[in-house]
Scaffold this active site. Structure first.
Site, PDB file in Angstrom:
ATOM      1  N   THR A  19      11.084  32.581  -5.059  1.00 28.33           N
ATOM      2  CA  THR A  19      11.233  33.335  -3.806  1.00 28.33           C
ATOM      3  C   THR A  19      10.172  32.958  -2.779  1.00 28.33           C
ATOM      4  O   THR A  19      10.436  32.936  -1.579  1.00 28.33           O
ATOM      5  CB  THR A  19      11.168  34.847  -4.121  1.00 28.33           C
ATOM      6  OG1 THR A  19      12.330  35.181  -4.882  1.00 28.33           O
ATOM      7  CG2 THR A  19      11.133  35.702  -2.873  1.00 28.33           C
ATOM      8  N   THR A  95       9.132  34.422  -9.717  1.00 29.44           N
ATOM      9  CA  THR A  95       8.491  35.480 -10.514  1.00 29.44           C
ATOM     10  C   THR A  95       9.350  35.919 -11.701  1.00 29.44           C
ATOM     11  O   THR A  95       8.840  36.538 -12.624  1.00 29.44           O
ATOM     12  CB  THR A  95       8.194  36.718  -9.648  1.00 29.44           C
ATOM     13  OG1 THR A  95       9.420  37.253  -9.157  1.00 29.44           O
ATOM     14  CG2 THR A  95       7.264  36.387  -8.495  1.00 29.44           C
ATOM     15  N   ASP A  96      10.652  35.593 -11.660  1.00 28.89           N
ATOM     16  CA  ASP A  96      11.543  36.074 -12.730  1.00 28.89           C
ATOM     17  C   ASP A  96      11.133  35.594 -14.117  1.00 28.89           C
ATOM     18  O   ASP A  96      11.414  36.263 -15.114  1.00 28.89           O
ATOM     19  CB  ASP A  96      12.989  35.629 -12.456  1.00 28.89           C
ATOM     20  CG  ASP A  96      13.628  36.433 -11.330  1.00 28.89           C
ATOM     21  OD1 ASP A  96      13.055  37.464 -10.931  1.00 28.89           O
ATOM     22  OD2 ASP A  96      14.711  36.035 -10.850  1.00 28.89           O
TER      23      ASP A  96
HETATM   24  N1  ASP Z   1      14.710  35.143  -8.315  1.00 24.56           N
HETATM   25  C1  ASP Z   1      13.424  34.722  -7.861  1.00 24.56           C
HETATM   26  C2  ASP Z   1      12.920  33.574  -8.733  1.00 24.56           C
HETATM   27  O1  ASP Z   1      12.448  33.839  -9.842  1.00 24.56           O
HETATM   28  C3  ASP Z   1      12.484  35.828  -7.891  1.00 24.56           C
HETATM   29  C4  ASP Z   1      11.113  35.509  -7.390  1.00 24.56           C
HETATM   30  O2  ASP Z   1      10.679  34.398  -7.281  1.00 24.56           O
HETATM   31  O3  ASP Z   1      10.433  36.493  -7.094  1.00 24.56           O
HETATM   32  O4  ASP Z   1      13.003  32.466  -8.318  1.00 24.56           O
END
Ligand code: ASP
Length: 340
Positions: A19, A95-96
């Site tokens: 993200t 973050t996932d």
């Molecule tokens: N869906 C995103 C990812 O993991 C979430 C994030 O980066 O916060 O790429």
């Protein structure tokens, strides 16, 4: 007489996507996709006094699509950067999957220099985007002498977490990373980082990351679980299995019977599904209790949560570890006082 300034600290930053790198060309800002490079990300961060930063883009993918080969690439890049003189390295990603990737890297990170993993919960063009602040705090941490010998650290929202403990505890919002059992290791404030205690971590694993593909399913038990699902997984074939058990590592009597059978063929690790705390070893004595499961050949994960336990088991099996090595490593890394 002119005073000699110390050499500036050097930090290398690599981006994998997530993200933090996502933008949209729609006027409503929706439908964001990974697009920014590591250099783009750094251009949004004000320079940090006495720190020289260099950047590289290793991938531009969402966290969910990261693969083991990406992490192998990260490890190679990070070791090269440190061996070439970087004082610390920062990896930017979705973050996932941070709670898994950071722990996997931590298991193999064999340098004193800190390896910091970060990301953002809000996309790059969103109001209040947290990417620049997280990246800045991560560079500060990576440059800090106090972060040495602590392995892989996860830095978001000005908190510094141990890779072995950190969890993404909420699906959205800017401040969702927590270390539920022990809290963060430290905080970033006023351009510096403060740790609550001295470094303490088990020695890294020797050898290379497994190249896979390894099949180590993670099954969460549930009210009324009679073991049929574990039997399906066992029949389908896998290298080992992690069960997220009740409380301090409990399963139903029926599932415990199936565990006993499956454990003769492949390692079965039991962690707690509660989200914090440890499994026990010797308090309860009923069929399906922690002491009963140990007697039936299961390995208890201790303070490692089910996702970390799955990463550790996969790495050990990928290296061809035998039963007793698996049990020893879980004791070492899951035990009280195992550090972080
Ligand atoms: N869906 C995103 C990812 O993991 C979430 C994030 O980066 O916060 O790429």
């Amino acid at each position: 007489m002119s005073q000699q300034l110390p050499d500036p600290r050097r930090v290398a930053v690599a981006s994998l996507g997530g993200t933090i790198t996502m933008t949209s060309d729609r006027s409503d800002g929706r439908g964001v996709v990974p697009s920014l490079s590591a250099a783009d990300l750094l251009s949004s961060v004000p320079g940090i006094a006495h720190v020289e930063v260099e950047s590289t883009t290793l991938a531009t993918v969402p966290g969910a699509s990261l693969e083991l080969t990406d992490l192998l690439g990260v490890l190679r890049w990070a070791r090269d950067a440190v061996d070439a003189g970087a004082d610390g390295v920062v990896v930017v990603q979705g973050t996932d999957t941070i709670e898994e990737s950071a722990y996997l890297l931590d298991l193999y990170w064999d340098r004193s220099a800190p390896l910091v993993v970060t990301g953002a919960m809000r996309a790059a063009q969103a109001p209040g985007a947290d990417g620049p602040a997280n990246l800045s705090a991560s560079v500060v941490t990576a440059a800090s002498a106090g972060a040495r010998d602590r392995g892989v650290l996860v830095v978001l929202a000005d908190q510094v977490h141990a890779a072995a403990r950190v969890r993404k505890t909420r699906s959205s919002g800017p401040d969702v990373f927590r270390s539920p059992s022990f809290g963060p290791l430290g905080y970033v404030d006023e351009g510096g980082v403060t740790f609550g205690g001295p470094p303490s971590r088990p020695a890294p694993l020797t050898g290379d990351l497994p190249t896979g593909p390894l099949l180590v399913p993670l099954l969460e038990t549930f009210l009324g679980d009679d073991g049929r699902l574990l039997r399906v997984v066992d029949d389908a074939g896998c290298d080992g299995v992690v069960l997220a058990g009740f409380g301090v590592g409990h399963l139903s009597r029926g599932l415990a019977d199936v565990v006993e059978e499956v454990a003769t063929r492949r390692p079965v690790v039991v962690a707690t599904r509660t989200g914090a705390g440890t499994t026990y070893t010797s308090t309860y004595g009923f069929p399906g209790s922690e002491s009963d499961l140990i007697g039936r050949g299961a390995v208890l994960a201790g303070w490692l949560d089910p996702r970390k336990a799955r990463i550790l088991l996969g790495c050990l099996l990928g290296a061809g570890s035998d039963r007793s090595t698996v049990a020893d490593e879980f004791r070492r890394r899951g035990a009280r006082g195992a550090g972080a």
